[in-house]
Design a protein around this motif. Structure first.
Motif, short mmCIF file in Angstrom:
data_model
loop_
_atom_site.label_atom_id
_atom_site.label_comp_id
_atom_site.label_asym_id
_atom_site.label_seq_id
_atom_site.Cartn_x
_atom_site.Cartn_y
_atom_site.Cartn_z
N LEU A 167 0.74 -1.46 0.17
CA LEU A 167 0.09 0.23 0.18
C LEU A 167 0.90 1.12 -0.10
O LEU A 167 0.49 2.65 -0.45
CB LEU A 167 -0.58 0.34 1.34
CG LEU A 167 -1.70 -0.93 0.88
CD1 LEU A 167 -3.16 -1.17 2.26
CD2 LEU A 167 -3.04 -0.76 -0.03
N LYS A 168 2.36 1.64 0.53
CA LYS A 168 2.93 2.33 0.84
C LYS A 168 3.88 2.33 0.14
O LYS A 168 3.79 4.05 -0.48
CB LYS A 168 3.77 2.19 1.84
CG LYS A 168 4.39 2.82 2.37
CD LYS A 168 4.47 2.39 4.29
CE LYS A 168 6.51 2.49 4.40
NZ LYS A 168 6.65 2.52 6.00
N PHE A 171 0.41 4.09 -2.94
CA PHE A 171 -0.62 4.86 -2.57
C PHE A 171 0.05 5.97 -1.90
O PHE A 171 0.57 7.55 -2.59
CB PHE A 171 -1.35 4.49 -1.50
CG PHE A 171 -2.57 3.61 -2.72
CD1 PHE A 171 -3.34 4.25 -3.27
CD2 PHE A 171 -2.48 2.49 -1.99
CE1 PHE A 171 -3.86 3.82 -3.94
CE2 PHE A 171 -3.65 1.50 -2.93
CZ PHE A 171 -4.30 2.50 -4.03
N LEU A 224 -3.84 4.43 5.19
CA LEU A 224 -3.12 3.30 5.23
C LEU A 224 -3.14 2.29 6.25
O LEU A 224 -2.83 1.43 6.13
CB LEU A 224 -2.25 3.43 4.25
CG LEU A 224 -1.96 4.29 3.13
CD1 LEU A 224 -0.66 3.84 2.68
CD2 LEU A 224 -2.58 3.81 1.67
N THR A 228 -4.57 -0.88 6.47
CA THR A 228 -3.64 -2.91 6.37
C THR A 228 -4.50 -3.91 6.85
O THR A 228 -5.05 -4.75 7.06
CB THR A 228 -2.46 -2.06 6.24
OG1 THR A 228 -1.83 -1.35 5.85
CG2 THR A 228 -1.27 -3.39 7.15
#
Lengths: 354, 350
Positions: A167-168, A171, A224, A228
């Motif tokens: 995700l990091k 995004f 985020l 997660t």
């Protein structure tokens, strides 16, 4: 009065049963916490004393002896154990070895951060997992069910820290939509640090600070990490709701309701879902343990300074006194949440109190 | 019983024949993915371009954080290792950890559950309370504590694998214990156990031959569930810095730990390959477990209507199969339908 159960359940009527059940359940917390705390203590001491483990390579043997003596680690293990039990009882765990902080301070300061993260994650899990689970049960064995089940398995199969890194990567680094790490930007941190009685839950503190930009900034940082940890749990909720709603959806009373003209939506969301709620709540309670484990990894991934992040930090420094304190607190939280789950289950379904 | 009949009754093969439609698809996909990783663990190192701890070729150091190229198909890590080779070698570490941990926990858990359930009494009560306490605890934290005790942190190849495996075992033993104990308590009051005792069979014989043999039906399910959990726990330990040192073995969790800061600077090739490897192997094992679980639970099994029915037809019938008495249901299925206990004991509480 008869209920439609497969096996007859013997019941004792009366108002007193519920309270007795509550007291018995509450008393059961004590052995659970006691066993866990004892196990952690003795396991940790098997490795030797905490001073040698953390700073042993930086001190001369004489200095080492001196510090071990000061901290009382040369006394009989039983004495140390009794003292430790007293510490657990009062919540005073002494000071960390590496940076000499009060462990109770560490627990208070970072516990609220973990709580905040866990709440966001649970919100995501409930909003995503429960409706999708009902949908999958309703469309059982059709393609939406197949897709949802595979997504749920994928959510389980992805280690939470890898999901966080992905995700990091997409995004934060790739698209630049969200901050890379931390709970708030530096400016907000400064605003929040000026509050004289902070709750430690940043969102609440941000609103109380009166700064217009602070709440948005805090939420922005939470997206985020919350996703997660939340998606991991959502997968479990989905599977759980699906299985249990399938179990109740086949019952006669659902057919009866359908023949009365109750809408399909209502059939799933009320008639089939309500009775499925007890097992669902029980298992959601068990997820608290999983959520805490996941929180350790999520916090490490996003540098979210909560109990999990601190735990990893002290683990890295081999500061086992701090580790022991954090683990003991988490054990108490898990035991308490199991107690709450039992009570909620008993309130929803009287048959649980036997 | 003929040879063919015996083969049909082997665990996985029996379920393959029993399954239809989506469940069969899931089971087969799971078997293929898992089989691929098993082969990769055994033969992969032969094909891996470099060794897991190789830093230089012909005296020339590999670069650090090099992007994918012809020499390094998936680039190199911050420590200067070849990513692809470490991903391939990591399969071996992961599978070894599974095997050691699951075998250990089955042996210990089954023995404790058998003794506890069969004899009962104060030992049983203590073991149940302890198992429940351990079971409720976050498994990762327990594994961390165990890892501290066993290795004090980092260690050699076998030391690291054993430490990780034992840490995982501590978490699993209570699960096997609970399931086996529940089964033993149920089985030991059955008539055939009574009669074995009356005939004069020794306690050990009754326990192992009559009770244990009839208490293990749920084991394959827990096995698959635990195998995937073992991989996730091993990786999580590695990610938190309690892994195996890179010079001793390749371990995906450790690689992800080192890749944490790479991600911030947009380097994807150190994080994505080991992560995907974990996702795939866990996915494969979980698909097997999930379909075995469904097939064992008559409420969830998609049924064939009759011999020779097409898969599509059977799937469509599946939705109503729960209510209608299914054609070809064995008496055991009907008993199980009234006592759907297995499910809570198994997967869904994880």
């Amino acid at each position: 009065m008869t209920t439609a159960t497969a096996t007859p359940v013997r019941r004792r009527a009366g108002v007193g049963t519920f309270w007795r059940y509550l007291v018995v359940r509450f008393l059961l917390i004590i052995p659970t916490v006691f066993i866990l705390v004892t196990m952690v203590f003795f396991l940790m001491r098997l490795t030797g004393d905490p001073i040698t483990a953390s700073v042993g390579d930086r001190l001369t043997p004489d200095q080492l002896q001196e510090r071990i003596h000061q901290a009382g680690y040369d006394r009989p293990i039983i004495t140390q154990y009794l003292e430790y039990l007293g510490q657990v009882f009062t919540g005073q765990f002494g000071r960390t070895i590496t940076d000499n902080q009060l462990i109770s301070d560490v627990l208070l300061r970072y516990g609220s951060a973990t709580l905040e993260l866990a709440i966001y994650a649970l919100l995501v899990a409930v909003i995503v997992g429960i409706p999708l689970g009902m949908l999958a049960a309703y469309l059982r064995d059709r393609w939406p069910d197949a897709v949802l089940r595979i997504l749920a398995i994928l959510a389980y199969a992805t280690p939470v820290f890898f999901a966080g890194l992905l995700l990091k990567l997409v995004f934060s680094v790739g698209l630049g939509w969200f901050p890379i790490a931390g709970r708030a930007s530096t400016r907000t941190e400064i605003v929040l640090s000026k509050l004289h009685d902070p709750t430690g839950i940043y969102l609440i503190d941000a609103f109380r600070s009166g700064n217009a930009a602070a709440p948005g900034d805090v939420l922005w940082h939470a997206v985020l990490p919350g996703l997660t940890l939340g998606l991991l749990t959502a997968g479990i909720f989905l599977r759980l709701v699906r299985t249990n709603v399938i179990g109740t959806f086949g019952r006669e009373y659902v057919d009866a309701a359908r023949s009365r003209g109750v809408s399909e939506y209502r059939l799933v969301s009320r008639h089939a879902f309500r009775p499925a709620l007890v097992p669902i709540i029980t298992v959601i309670g068990l997820q608290v343990a999983l959520l805490l484990g996941g929180a350790v990894l999520t916090e490490t991934t996003f540098e979210w300074r909560g109990l999990g992040f601190e735990l990893a930090f002290y683990l890295g420094k081999r500061d086992f006194v701090a580790v022991q304190g954090i683990v003991a607190l988490l054990a108490v939280i898990v035991a308490l949440s199991n107690f709450i789950v039992d009570i909620v289950a008993a309130v929803i379904d009287p048959r649980v109190r036997f | 019983m003929g040879i063919r009949e015996r083969i049909r009754r082997l665990p996985i093969i029996h379920q393959l024949r029993q399954s239809v439609g989506l469940q069969r698809g899931m089971l087969i996909t799971g078997l293929v993915i898992t089989g691929f990783f098993v082969l990769l663990a055994i033969f992969g190192p032969l094909f891996a371009p470099y060794s897991y701890n190789q830093l230089r070729l012909d005296g020339q150091l590999f670069g650090a954080q090099d992007p994918p190229s012809a020499e390094h198909l998936l680039g190199t890590t911050v420590g200067g290792y070849d990513v692809l080779s470490r991903v391939i070698w990591g399969t071996r570490t992961a599978l070894l950890a599974i095997v050691v941990s699951v075998v250990l926990s089955i042996v210990i858990g089954v023995l404790l559950g058998l003794v506890s359930g069969y004899f009962g009494g104060w030992l049983d009560r203590i073991l149940v309370v302890v198992a429940d306490a351990v079971y409720a605890f976050p498994s990762l934290l327990l594994a961390i504590v165990a890892a501290i005790v066993i290795s004090g942190g980092q260690s050699s190849f076998w030391g690291g694998i054993t430490a990780a495996a034992i840490s995982i075992t501590v978490v699993f033993v209570p699960q096997y214990f609970r399931v086996i104990r529940a089964e033993v308590v149920r089985v030991k009051s059955e008539a055939f156990v009574e009669s074995a005792r009356v005939i004069g069979a020794s306690t050990a014989r009754v326990m192992f031959r009559h009770v244990l043999r009839n208490s293990t039906r749920t084991l394959p399910l827990i096995f698959t569930l635990n195998a995937s959990e073992a991989i996730l726990t091993l990786a999580a330990l590695g990610f938190l810095g309690f892994g195996i040192e890179p010079t001793a073995a390749a371990e995906w969790g450790y690689d992800l730990n080192r890749a944490k800061s790479d991600v911030t600077s947009g380097i994807w090739w150190t994080a994505v390959p080991p992560g995907l490897a974990i996702v795939l192997i866990v996915l494969g094992i979980t698909l097997i477990g999930e379909s075995l679980n469904d097939l064992a639970d008559p409420r969830l099994r998609t049924r064939r209507r009759a011999e020779g029915a097409t898969a599509e037809g059977a799937t469509a019938v599946g939705a109503t199969a729960v209510r209608a008495t299914p054609v070809g249901a064995t008496p055991a299925d009907q008993v199980a339908a009234t006592e759907p206990t297995a499910r809570e004991e198994l997967g869904e509480t994880l």
